[in-house]
Scaffold this motif. Structure first.
Motif, PDB file in Angstrom:
ATOM      1  N   SER A 120      39.413  14.791 -46.343  1.00  0.00           N
ATOM      2  CA  SER A 120      40.018  13.530 -45.534  1.00  0.00           C
ATOM      3  C   SER A 120      41.961  14.271 -46.423  1.00  0.00           C
ATOM      4  CB  SER A 120      39.816  12.502 -45.304  1.00  0.00           C
ATOM      5  OG  SER A 120      41.644  11.514 -44.986  1.00  0.00           O
ATOM      6  N   ASN A 121      42.319  14.804 -46.464  1.00  0.00           N
ATOM      7  CA  ASN A 121      43.738  15.014 -47.396  1.00  0.00           C
ATOM      8  C   ASN A 121      44.368  14.380 -47.379  1.00  0.00           C
ATOM      9  OD1 ASN A 121      42.103  17.519 -48.114  1.00  0.00           O
ATOM     10  ND2 ASN A 121      43.954  19.012 -46.528  1.00  0.00           N
ATOM     11  N   THR A 122      44.382  13.485 -46.269  1.00  0.00           N
ATOM     12  CA  THR A 122      45.541  12.182 -46.854  1.00  0.00           C
ATOM     13  C   THR A 122      44.874  11.322 -47.460  1.00  0.00           C
ATOM     14  OG1 THR A 122      44.759  11.842 -44.345  1.00  0.00           O
ATOM     15  CG2 THR A 122      46.322  12.199 -44.323  1.00  0.00           C
ATOM     16  N   ILE A 123      43.628  10.867 -46.972  1.00  0.00           N
ATOM     17  CA  ILE A 123      43.159   9.756 -48.024  1.00  0.00           C
ATOM     18  C   ILE A 123      42.669   9.848 -49.386  1.00  0.00           C
ATOM     19  CG2 ILE A 123      40.656   8.599 -48.752  1.00  0.00           C
ATOM     20  CD1 ILE A 123      42.325   7.610 -45.800  1.00  0.00           C
ATOM     21  N   GLN A 124      42.617  11.659 -49.498  1.00  0.00           N
ATOM     22  CA  GLN A 124      42.198  12.125 -50.914  1.00  0.00           C
ATOM     23  C   GLN A 124      43.745  12.368 -51.955  1.00  0.00           C
ATOM     24  OE1 GLN A 124      39.871  16.015 -49.587  1.00  0.00           O
ATOM     25  NE2 GLN A 124      40.083  15.223 -51.884  1.00  0.00           N
ATOM     26  N   THR A 125      45.023  12.194 -51.201  1.00  0.00           N
ATOM     27  CA  THR A 125      46.186  12.401 -51.663  1.00  0.00           C
ATOM     28  C   THR A 125      47.015  10.843 -52.282  1.00  0.00           C
ATOM     29  OG1 THR A 125      47.332  14.555 -50.379  1.00  0.00           O
ATOM     30  CG2 THR A 125      48.425  13.033 -51.548  1.00  0.00           C
ATOM     31  N   ALA A 126      46.451   9.800 -51.453  1.00  0.00           N
ATOM     32  CA  ALA A 126      46.883   9.075 -51.072  1.00  0.00           C
ATOM     33  C   ALA A 126      45.297   8.216 -52.527  1.00  0.00           C
ATOM     34  CB  ALA A 126      46.466   7.681 -50.405  1.00  0.00           C
ATOM     35  N   LEU A 127      44.958   8.191 -52.433  1.00  0.00           N
ATOM     36  CA  LEU A 127      43.454   7.912 -53.821  1.00  0.00           C
ATOM     37  C   LEU A 127      44.363   8.648 -55.052  1.00  0.00           C
ATOM     38  CD1 LEU A 127      40.305   8.636 -52.035  1.00  0.00           C
ATOM     39  CD2 LEU A 127      41.162   6.518 -53.341  1.00  0.00           C
ATOM     40  N   LYS A 128      44.454   9.704 -54.949  1.00  0.00           N
ATOM     41  CA  LYS A 128      45.258  10.279 -56.522  1.00  0.00           C
ATOM     42  C   LYS A 128      46.396   9.175 -56.700  1.00  0.00           C
ATOM     43  CE  LYS A 128      46.814  14.719 -58.227  1.00  0.00           C
ATOM     44  NZ  LYS A 128      47.474  16.420 -58.034  1.00  0.00           N
ATOM     45  N   ASP A 129      47.877   9.449 -55.573  1.00  0.00           N
ATOM     46  CA  ASP A 129      48.712   9.264 -55.914  1.00  0.00           C
ATOM     47  C   ASP A 129      48.619   7.399 -56.445  1.00  0.00           C
ATOM     48  OD1 ASP A 129      50.149  11.104 -54.887  1.00  0.00           O
ATOM     49  OD2 ASP A 129      50.577  10.127 -53.612  1.00  0.00           O
ATOM     50  N   ILE A 130      47.834   6.644 -56.045  1.00  0.00           N
ATOM     51  CA  ILE A 130      47.343   5.544 -56.489  1.00  0.00           C
ATOM     52  C   ILE A 130      46.588   5.354 -57.898  1.00  0.00           C
ATOM     53  CG2 ILE A 130      47.670   4.207 -54.796  1.00  0.00           C
ATOM     54  CD1 ILE A 130      44.531   4.179 -54.596  1.00  0.00           C
ATOM     55  N   ARG A 131      45.879   6.062 -58.153  1.00  0.00           N
ATOM     56  CA  ARG A 131      45.420   6.223 -60.021  1.00  0.00           C
ATOM     57  C   ARG A 131      46.362   6.771 -60.721  1.00  0.00           C
ATOM     58  NH1 ARG A 131      43.077  11.070 -62.104  1.00  0.00           N
ATOM     59  NH2 ARG A 131      44.083  12.581 -60.079  1.00  0.00           N
ATOM     60  N   LEU A 132      47.071   8.039 -60.268  1.00  0.00           N
ATOM     61  CA  LEU A 132      47.782   7.656 -61.158  1.00  0.00           C
ATOM     62  C   LEU A 132      48.821   6.863 -61.588  1.00  0.00           C
ATOM     63  CD1 LEU A 132      48.824  11.862 -60.182  1.00  0.00           C
ATOM     64  CD2 LEU A 132      48.102  10.674 -62.301  1.00  0.00           C
ATOM     65  N   GLN A 133      49.445   5.858 -59.927  1.00  0.00           N
ATOM     66  CA  GLN A 133      50.127   4.742 -60.670  1.00  0.00           C
ATOM     67  C   GLN A 133      49.705   3.215 -61.527  1.00  0.00           C
ATOM     68  OE1 GLN A 133      51.417   3.239 -57.117  1.00  0.00           O
ATOM     69  NE2 GLN A 133      52.110   5.250 -55.985  1.00  0.00           N
ATOM     70  N   ALA A 134      48.597   3.457 -61.297  1.00  0.00           N
ATOM     71  CA  ALA A 134      47.666   2.839 -61.905  1.00  0.00           C
ATOM     72  C   ALA A 134      47.798   3.120 -63.557  1.00  0.00           C
ATOM     73  CB  ALA A 134      45.987   2.386 -61.544  1.00  0.00           C
ATOM     74  N   LEU A 135      47.310   4.601 -63.464  1.00  0.00           N
ATOM     75  CA  LEU A 135      47.087   5.208 -65.218  1.00  0.00           C
ATOM     76  C   LEU A 135      48.950   4.909 -66.092  1.00  0.00           C
ATOM     77  CD1 LEU A 135      44.874   7.559 -64.727  1.00  0.00           C
ATOM     78  CD2 LEU A 135      44.718   5.926 -65.687  1.00  0.00           C
ATOM     79  N   ASP A 136      49.845   5.011 -65.070  1.00  0.00           N
ATOM     80  CA  ASP A 136      50.897   4.687 -65.559  1.00  0.00           C
ATOM     81  C   ASP A 136      51.064   3.887 -65.804  1.00  0.00           C
ATOM     82  OD1 ASP A 136      51.707   7.312 -65.705  1.00  0.00           O
ATOM     83  OD2 ASP A 136      52.748   7.076 -63.680  1.00  0.00           O
ATOM     84  N   GLU A 137      50.744   2.238 -65.480  1.00  0.00           N
ATOM     85  CA  GLU A 137      50.964   1.374 -65.250  1.00  0.00           C
ATOM     86  C   GLU A 137      50.065   0.849 -66.282  1.00  0.00           C
ATOM     87  OE1 GLU A 137      50.624  -1.966 -61.517  1.00  0.00           O
ATOM     88  OE2 GLU A 137      52.001  -0.650 -61.093  1.00  0.00           O
TER      89      GLU A 137
END
Length: 189
Positions: A120-137
């Motif tokens: 599921s590319n939509t879920i994978q993309t969402a997971l990647k985005d929130i992982r990057l957001q969490a690391l930025d925070e």
């Protein structure tokens, strides 16, 4: 009839020994503390002023732009140590949480993908985005405490919500550390 203290117009039904409700409450509190009404009001005014100063300082600190060092941009480790990373001080545990709601269309597409199989590319993309957001925070939290790096980073993924309304939740945590000056100079070079 007027209140004895603030001279506000009050009815006899609103009068408490000649005072409005607010002034009577102040009178009772002053008496309970063994102070005069004027002393209590002065104390309360001073406390309000201190609280305003604290809120002002907190607001100024929050508005100050964070400077995230080059080392902190680069050095986020899942291990506690690295042979070329001499830690001079462990500051504190830092954490960042990100919760993202999946929209209905992504939920439907993920449901279809679940039935027919495959990635599921939509879920994978969402997971990647929130992982990057969490690391930025996490970097921002580390910068807030004056860290040069974050070690021992752990990422935890959760799905929350009832059937039909999926929300993804990522927690990033680690230990904010200061590096020895020599290591800091070589990492920023």
């Amino acid at each position: 009839m007027k209140c004895l203290d603030c001279e506000k117009d009050i009815t006899p039904a609103e009068s408490f020994k000649g005072r409005c409700g607010k002034c009577h409450a102040v009178f009772l509190e002053a008496r309970a503390r063994g102070k005069t009404v004027d002393e209590l009001k002065a104390e309360q005014a001073e406390k309000r002023k201190e609280d305003q100063n604290i809120r002002k300082l907190q607001a100024e600190k929050a508005l100050r732009p964070l400077r995230i060092s080059e080392a902190l941009r680069k050095i986020i480790l899942t291990t506690e140590t690295a042979h070329n990373l001499p830690v001079s001080e462990r500051l504190e545990i830092v954490a960042a949480e990100v919760v993202v709601g999946m929209n209905v269309f992504k939920d439907i597409l993920a449901g279809v993908r679940n039935v027919v199989g495959g990635r599921s590319n939509t879920i994978q993309t969402a997971l990647k985005d929130i992982r990057l957001q969490a690391l930025d925070e996490l970097r921002s939290e580390a910068a807030r405490v004056g860290a040069d790096a974050v070690v021992g980073v752990s990422l935890d993924y959760q799905e929350i919500g009832a059937t039909g309304s999926t929300m993804l939740f990522v927690i990033a945590s680690g230990t904010a550390v200061k590096l020895e000056k020599e290591a800091l100079n070589t990492s920023e070079a």
